[in-house]
Design a protein around this motif. Structure first.
Motif, PDB file in Angstrom:
ATOM      1  N   LYS A 132      38.036  32.723  39.429  1.00  7.60           N
ATOM      2  CA  LYS A 132      37.978  31.902  40.359  1.00  7.60           C
ATOM      3  C   LYS A 132      38.300  32.464  41.873  1.00  7.60           C
ATOM      4  CE  LYS A 132      37.177  28.727  37.633  1.00  7.60           C
ATOM      5  NZ  LYS A 132      35.933  27.647  37.594  1.00  7.60           N
ATOM      6  N   ARG A 134      39.252  30.689  44.659  1.00  9.86           N
ATOM      7  CA  ARG A 134      40.334  30.100  45.629  1.00  9.86           C
ATOM      8  C   ARG A 134      41.622  30.089  44.854  1.00  9.86           C
ATOM      9  NH1 ARG A 134      39.415  23.717  47.502  1.00  9.86           N
ATOM     10  NH2 ARG A 134      41.587  23.659  48.847  1.00  9.86           N
ATOM     11  N   GLN A 136      46.074  29.144  45.429  1.00 17.64           N
ATOM     12  CA  GLN A 136      46.867  28.415  46.141  1.00 17.64           C
ATOM     13  C   GLN A 136      48.004  29.172  46.430  1.00 17.64           C
ATOM     14  OE1 GLN A 136      46.708  25.035  43.429  1.00 17.64           O
ATOM     15  NE2 GLN A 136      45.609  24.138  44.840  1.00 17.64           N
ATOM     16  N   CYS A 164      46.749  29.379  54.871  1.00 13.92           N
ATOM     17  CA  CYS A 164      46.755  28.966  53.392  1.00 13.92           C
ATOM     18  C   CYS A 164      47.936  28.925  52.592  1.00 13.92           C
ATOM     19  CB  CYS A 164      46.081  30.010  52.884  1.00 13.92           C
ATOM     20  SG  CYS A 164      44.224  30.436  53.162  1.00 13.92           S
TER      21      CYS A 164
END
Length: 233
Positions: A132, A134, A136, A164
């Motif tokens: 993945k 992306r 966080q 971010c």
């Protein structure tokens, strides 16, 4: 603070209108579990049966499909776990995750710590092992810390965009003054939603723990340690 107020209201809404559990709200909003707890404590989930028979069947089928994929990823990794763990970086990350990682959710790989070097290493390994793109990022900070300054620090340290990173004030602590050695740069969390990665990681963690419990492995590891560091005694 406006963003924090928005997240608090969203957490309350998810709890009252959608009956979401604490861990699910934390995952959805990318907010530490302890913070969400203080926001929604006292709000009881109302258990209702609103799904039709067709909806229940569809949900069950989807859950079974996801469970099957998780099991396949786990089994495939378990077969080659010993070989994968010969990579020192992989093994170090697995051991680190056993100690510091969040293991209650089977769909997320998440790790939080106050050590910049530890977070940097974890992030590098997670990017290497996850498909993945992306991720966080968030950090908790004390009342006398500057969140903008900390955000810039972590952005530069991890080579990511400051926008971010989401700062979250610690709701259950006071000032940091006099205790900077504890979390000078806040408590940073990196997380990625990747169900299959989480399953593969579980297989590696189980293998490491099984090796630890094997007397022959323990003896071999101790002998290797003595061979490398015995001169320091």
């Amino acid at each position: 603070m406006k963003r924090l107020d928005h997240l608090r209201q969203k957490a309350i809404e998810l709890r009252t209108k959608h009956n979401m559990a604490l861990d699910d709200i934390s995952e959805r909003l990318n907010v530490p579990r302890t913070t969400v707890y203080y926001w929604i404590r006292g709000i009881v989930i109302e258990r209702t049966e609103k799904q039709t028979a067709g909806q229940k069947a569809g949900t069950a089928a989807m859950q079974a499909k996801c469970a099957s994929r998780r099991q396949e990823a786990y089994d495939a990794t378990l077969e080659i776990a010993s070989a994968l763990l010969e990579d020192q970086e992989v093994r170090d990350f697995v051991v680190l995750y056993l100690a510091e990682g969040y293991r209650k959710c089977r769909n997320v790989v998440s790790l939080g710590n106050s050590s910049p070097a530890m977070i940097q290493f974890a992030y590098r390994c997670m990017r290497r092992l996850s498909d993945k793109p992306r991720f966080q990022f968030s950090f908790q900070y004390h009342a006398d810390q500057d969140p903008d300054e900390l955000r810039q620090f972590w952005a530069a340290y991890l080579s990511i965009e400051p926008e971010c990173i989401h700062p979250v004030p610690k709701t259950n602590s006071g000032h940091l003054r006099g205790r900077e050695f504890v979390c000078k740069h806040g408590i940073f969390m990196v997380r990625v939603g990747d169900t299959l990665f989480r399953s593969r990681l579980q297989a590696l963690m189980d293998t490491v723990q099984e090796q630890w419990a094997t007397p022959a492995f323990t003896t071999q590891a101790f002998q290797a340690f003595c061979s490398q560091y015995g001169h320091l005694r």
